[in-house]
Scaffold this active site. Structure first.
Site, PDB file in Angstrom:
ATOM      1  N   GLU A 174      -2.713  59.045   6.997  1.00 52.83           N
ATOM      2  CA  GLU A 174      -2.053  57.739   6.966  1.00 52.83           C
ATOM      3  C   GLU A 174      -2.826  56.644   7.694  1.00 52.83           C
ATOM      4  OE1 GLU A 174       2.490  59.414   6.373  1.00 52.83           O
ATOM      5  OE2 GLU A 174       2.076  58.193   8.146  1.00 52.83           O
ATOM      6  N   GLU A 199       3.208  64.792   2.068  1.00 50.90           N
ATOM      7  CA  GLU A 199       4.429  64.660   2.871  1.00 50.90           C
ATOM      8  C   GLU A 199       5.484  63.931   2.063  1.00 50.90           C
ATOM      9  OE1 GLU A 199       4.333  62.647   6.647  1.00 50.90           O
ATOM     10  OE2 GLU A 199       2.465  63.623   7.241  1.00 50.90           O
TER      11      GLU A 199
END
Length: 434
Positions: free
Chosen positions: A168, A351
């Site tokens: 991320e 995720e």
């Protein structure tokens, strides 16, 4: 139980559970150095209840039982992260042998149980000595990160099924250097602009370092949102375009097109590192797969409270207990878009999950998002895996221990693990199919 079956996602589809080192390991002993999250979380006002990851889920000591949970759930793979300060306490230089030994035990434990190791090099726990030198604002981080990647590649690379450089990068750069919500907690546009480039430049240098160590199956994990305009007014559509550029296209365009969106480079010109364009060949090194983390949509409207007049708004969809809108169709749309506009590489949902105490809602969340993956496959997206966030209730960053994403409940007083209905739903779907 889930309404979707394993067969609907394909015979070779990978099911996994995901965690991150600082959120579960604890074990800040045996030579481990300090990270930016140790000090950020100890500073009043940054994290609920002044919670830290000092103990977390005590995974450092309880990892065998946690791997048993993954195996017994029928999962194929475990997505975990290395802790940079555990392996190289000063960030560069001397390697900590106790850190190497821990990850040797952990990876060998996965292989003994038939679990594929999906590793992440960086899940936000920057060694504090590197923050002292400017951290992600300093261009030198690209060489520091490459050195760390080479250590991981040399010691563990031949046992890893897949390796991601960074988890991320939007969070590493923007959430942490402009919004100030995560460590190191800056709220500064110049700091954010530099971090936005350096995080991707470091990704590229790490890819080179891993390949030099003959590590195979390399990728990056991007968190993406489905951006939508709050109305069909031209000013709201322009806000949505800017929001999409900041959250999605900066990272997708950088990695896959070797350039950043002009809508941002023109506005950030005075803050970006001088000559950043020369780094774009490194930023866009070829990859073997892409991981996508998805949780919600971004609803944008023109307004004074967002960067460059692009204001993120709350919508009217059902939400998790963190107030995040639940929008499975957004995942379907994103997967199709990335496959259509950016890459034909294999895609993994690395995720998704839900902060929630009512686990029946979590079961429905996963069922609906797995259905979204199947729908995206039906439109040509080459999606090959799905990782539940998270295996365990854990340290949820600025939320501390107040937020529970786990498919396994953790009692933080006793460290007892108790599988939830969502764990049993995965187990029921995956039983005897691994």
């Amino acid at each position: 139980m889930f309404s979707i079956s394993r067969d609907e996602l394909g015979p070779n589809f990978t099911f996994g559970a995901a965690t991150a080192a600082y959120q579960i390991e604890g074990g800040q002993t045996d030579g481990r150095g300090t990270s930016i999250w140790d000090t950020f979380s100890s500073t009043p006002g940054n994290v609920k209840n002044l919670d830290t990851g000092a103990i977390a889920c005590d995974h450092y000591n309880r990892w065998p039982g946690d791997l048993d949970l993954i195996r017994d759930g029928g999962f194929d793979a475990y997505r975990f992260s290395f802790a940079w300060p555990r392996l190289i306490p000063e960030g560069t230089g001397v390697v900590n042998p106790k850190g190497l030994e821990f990850y040797d035990r952990l990876i060998d434990g996965m292989l003994e149980r038939g679990i594929k190791p999906y590793a992440t090099l960086y899940h936000w726990d920057l060694p504090s000595p590197l923050q002292d030198k400017g951290g992600w604002m300093n261009r030198d981080i690209a060489s520091w990160f490459a050195e760390y990647a080479a250590v991981v590649g040399h010691h563990f690379g031949d046992r890893l099924h897949a390796t991601a450089t960074i988890n991320e990068p939007w969070c590493v750069a923007f959430l942490s250097h402009f919004l100030g919500i995560h460590a190191p907690g800056y709220r500064d546009l110049r700091a954010a602009s530099r971090a936005m480039h350096h995080v991707l430049f470091a990704h590229g240098t790490a890819i080179d370092a891993l390949r030099a160590e003959s590590v195979k199956n390399l990728g990056i994990v991007l968190n993406l949102e489905k951006t939508e305009a709050a109305s069909d007014k031209p000013e709201d559509i322009e806000a949505q375009n800017l929001g999409d550029a900041l959250f999605n296209r900066w990272y997708l365009d950088g990695v896959f097109k070797g350039r950043y969106p002009e809508a941002l480079t023109s506005r950030l010109a005075e803050y970006l590192p001088e000559g950043f364009e020369k780094d774009m060949e490194v930023v866009s090194r070829p990859l073997d797969w892409l991981g996508i983390n998805y949780y919600t949509r971004g609803l944008y409207a023109a307004g004074p409270n967002g960067l460059f007049g692009a204001e993120r708004r709350s919508g009217d969809l059902e939400t998790s207990d963190l107030g995040w809108e639940i929008y499975p169709k957004g995942l379907e749309d994103l997967l199709v878009r990335v496959n259509r506009d950016y890459t034909k590489l294999p895609l993994y949902v690395t995720e998704t999950g839900m902060s929630e105490t009512n686990d029946e809602r979590r079961v429905k969340y996963y069922d609906d998002h797995l259905r979204a993956v199947a729908n995206a496959q039906g439109q040509g997206a080459d999606v090959r895996g799905f990782f539940a966030w998270s295996l365990l209730d854990n340290y949820e960053w600025s939320q501390g221990y107040t937020s529970r994403f786990g498919i396994v409940h953790v009692d933080y007083e006793t460290q007892v693990r108790t599988p939830k209905a969502s764990y049993r739903a995965f187990q029921g779907m995956l039983h005897n199919t691994r």
